[in-house]
Design a protein around this motif. Structure first.
Motif, mmCIF file in Angstrom:
data_model
loop_
_atom_site.group_PDB
_atom_site.id
_atom_site.type_symbol
_atom_site.label_atom_id
_atom_site.label_comp_id
_atom_site.label_asym_id
_atom_site.label_seq_id
_atom_site.Cartn_x
_atom_site.Cartn_y
_atom_site.Cartn_z
ATOM 1 N N GLY A 213 49.292 -43.576 28.486
ATOM 2 C CA GLY A 213 48.306 -44.595 29.335
ATOM 3 C C GLY A 213 47.156 -43.754 29.888
ATOM 4 O O GLY A 213 46.586 -44.308 30.524
ATOM 5 N N VAL A 214 47.039 -42.355 29.386
ATOM 6 C CA VAL A 214 45.823 -41.584 29.900
ATOM 7 C C VAL A 214 44.642 -42.136 29.098
ATOM 8 O O VAL A 214 44.879 -42.277 28.068
ATOM 9 C CB VAL A 214 46.078 -40.077 29.701
ATOM 10 N N GLN A 215 43.465 -42.305 30.017
ATOM 11 C CA GLN A 215 42.155 -43.021 29.213
ATOM 12 C C GLN A 215 41.242 -41.857 29.661
ATOM 13 O O GLN A 215 40.060 -42.396 29.163
ATOM 14 C CB GLN A 215 41.952 -44.147 29.863
ATOM 15 N N SER A 216 41.297 -40.789 30.224
ATOM 16 C CA SER A 216 40.051 -39.972 30.578
ATOM 17 C C SER A 216 40.627 -38.341 30.534
ATOM 18 O O SER A 216 41.773 -38.181 30.557
ATOM 19 C CB SER A 216 39.252 -40.372 31.460
ATOM 20 N N PHE A 217 39.697 -37.833 30.381
ATOM 21 C CA PHE A 217 40.016 -36.032 30.413
ATOM 22 C C PHE A 217 40.382 -36.029 31.829
ATOM 23 O O PHE A 217 41.414 -35.222 31.982
ATOM 24 C CB PHE A 217 38.822 -35.247 30.137
ATOM 25 N N LEU A 218 40.143 -36.542 32.803
ATOM 26 C CA LEU A 218 40.477 -36.411 34.272
ATOM 27 C C LEU A 218 41.825 -36.785 34.525
ATOM 28 O O LEU A 218 42.651 -35.982 35.036
ATOM 29 C CB LEU A 218 39.452 -36.883 35.209
ATOM 30 N N GLU A 219 42.128 -37.809 33.797
ATOM 31 C CA GLU A 219 43.603 -38.362 33.981
ATOM 32 C C GLU A 219 44.556 -37.397 33.152
ATOM 33 O O GLU A 219 45.684 -37.274 33.496
ATOM 34 C CB GLU A 219 43.588 -39.754 33.365
ATOM 35 N N GLN A 220 43.977 -36.966 31.989
ATOM 36 C CA GLN A 220 45.112 -35.895 31.417
ATOM 37 C C GLN A 220 45.072 -34.870 32.410
ATOM 38 O O GLN A 220 46.449 -34.225 32.291
ATOM 39 C CB GLN A 220 44.392 -35.450 29.986
ATOM 40 N N VAL A 221 44.173 -34.187 32.982
ATOM 41 C CA VAL A 221 44.366 -33.027 33.800
ATOM 42 C C VAL A 221 45.338 -33.338 34.747
ATOM 43 O O VAL A 221 46.353 -32.717 35.237
ATOM 44 C CB VAL A 221 43.105 -32.720 34.395
ATOM 45 N N TYR A 222 45.413 -34.739 35.654
ATOM 46 C CA TYR A 222 46.317 -35.027 36.599
ATOM 47 C C TYR A 222 47.610 -35.083 36.102
ATOM 48 O O TYR A 222 48.734 -34.471 36.676
ATOM 49 C CB TYR A 222 45.827 -36.202 37.083
ATOM 50 N N LEU A 223 47.824 -35.699 34.838
ATOM 51 C CA LEU A 223 49.033 -35.836 34.214
ATOM 52 C C LEU A 223 49.762 -34.503 33.808
ATOM 53 O O LEU A 223 50.921 -34.194 34.259
ATOM 54 C CB LEU A 223 48.970 -36.420 33.181
ATOM 55 N N ARG A 224 48.975 -33.569 33.334
ATOM 56 C CA ARG A 224 49.575 -32.300 32.867
ATOM 57 C C ARG A 224 49.519 -31.301 33.923
ATOM 58 O O ARG A 224 50.710 -30.341 34.297
ATOM 59 C CB ARG A 224 48.658 -31.582 31.736
ATOM 60 N N ARG A 225 48.359 -31.081 34.576
ATOM 61 C CA ARG A 225 48.543 -29.905 35.492
ATOM 62 C C ARG A 225 48.783 -30.293 37.071
ATOM 63 O O ARG A 225 49.193 -29.345 37.645
ATOM 64 C CB ARG A 225 47.120 -29.359 35.618
#
Length: 341
Positions: A213-225
């Motif tokens: 469900g991640v749609q942006s780089f910032l969402e990916q940073v939030y999910l992972r980090r």
């Protein structure tokens, strides 16, 4: 020039010459003004005519054996056609050129036209064109596009693989999914066939995030980090919410939502959040969330530099709203660890 002349044989009927002229004009229109010497000859145009038209500055030669039927700067679409004609027919658009041709927005890349050819083929590089050799070339092509073009999944994965910057890799692959140009499932299937692709496992992790469900780089940073690195609960992503105001029913999407605890996380990148209208929409959305009994925390690109501080704030909000868990420090210097101490 829009009236490239045909040389008529003495015994060639006028209607045949007129038909060739019409067909050649239609061909050039489809190809944004570009044409090859072979195409010109097939429509009754001789080398002598081409040379005379070039001297008269009615057409211009772009590559060896490739012309355009006007003078002056070439639009991007004409440059693409001219580049493909220079290597045709056994060539296809790829990389950033293919993504732009498909209509993917904000594709970063150099100004060259990127073409793919079969791996065994040896070619000379020409000015303004970057040619790459592809294994399994025929299997990578879109079946019905003109000029030939690799499938969008191939173009996106190869473009991302060629970029050494992990954030730009993520931004590209997440963008093509967010723009609905393709899906994470199709990208994963394509990855299985590109066994020699550099950075393949890194790209797979990015696409798996997109599938979550991640749609942006910032969402990916939030999910992972933030979420995963600090053992926070697993949130829902891109949650559809309907509301009613004075202008009628509205549909909005929450970036991250911890439904059991009434906590919403909004992630704001640079695009779309710098002007007054966008800020008002953000405030209106936050107010609507508050009126529904939920709390909104909003983060921007500080997540990239301070994910631990964000994790501490989210964990604190979650515990205040009933979460019985404990955030995990990701390192000795983590804000979560310092807070616990």
């Amino acid at each position: 020039m829009r009236n490239v002349e045909a040389v008529r044989d003495a015994d060639q009927p006028d209607e045949t010459a007129e038909r060739l002229t019409r067909l050649f004009r239609e061909l050039r229109q489809r190809q944004s003004g570009a044409f090859s010497r072979q195409q010109a000859v097939a429509h009754g145009i001789t080398d002598k005519v081409l040379s005379r038209r070039c001297r008269a500055r009615q057409i211009q030669r772009v590559h060896g054996g490739v012309y355009v039927d006007f003078t002056g700067p070439l639009p991007w679409e004409t440059r693409v056609w001219a580049a493909w004609l220079a290597y045709a027919p056994d060539a296809a658009l790829t990389g950033a050129t293919a993504l732009r041709w498909y209509g993917v927005e904000e594709v970063r890349g150099d100004d060259r036209i990127h073409l793919a050819v079969p791996h065994p083929r040896r070619v000379d590089q020409r000015a303004g064109i970057l040619v790459s050799r592809h294994r399994g070339f025929a299997a990578q092509l879109h079946g019905s596009r003109t000029p030939p073009i690799v499938r969008i999944e191939v173009a996106a994965l190869m473009r991302a693989s060629a970029d050494p910057n992990a954030s730009r890799q993520a931004a590209l692959l997440l963008d093509v999914c967010r723009q609905r140009a393709t899906t994470p499932q199709r990208l994963l299937a394509e990855l299985d066939s590109l066994t020699r692709l550099p950075a393949r496992q890194v790209l797979r992790r990015i696409v798996l995030d997109a599938a979550d469900g991640v749609q942006s780089f910032l969402e990916q940073v939030y999910l992972r980090r933030v979420e995963r690195a600090h053992a926070l609960p697993t949130a829902e992503r891109q949650v559809r919410v309907e509301s009613t105001d004075g202008s009628g029913r509205r549909v909005r999407y929450r970036d991250v939502r911890y439904s059991p605890y009434g906590l919403v996380i909004e992630l704001d990148g640079h695009a779309g959040h710098s002007d007054s209208e966008s800020r008002w929409r953000d405030m209106h959305r936050d107010n609507s969330t508050a009126m529904s009994g939920e709390l909104t925390l909003r983060f921007g690109y500080q997540l990239v530099d301070e994910p631990c501080l964000a994790a501490l704030q989210v964990a604190t909000a979650l515990r205040l709203r009933g979460w019985a868990g404990t955030a995990r420090a990701c390192s000795a210097s983590c804000s979560v660890a310092r807070n616990a101490a």
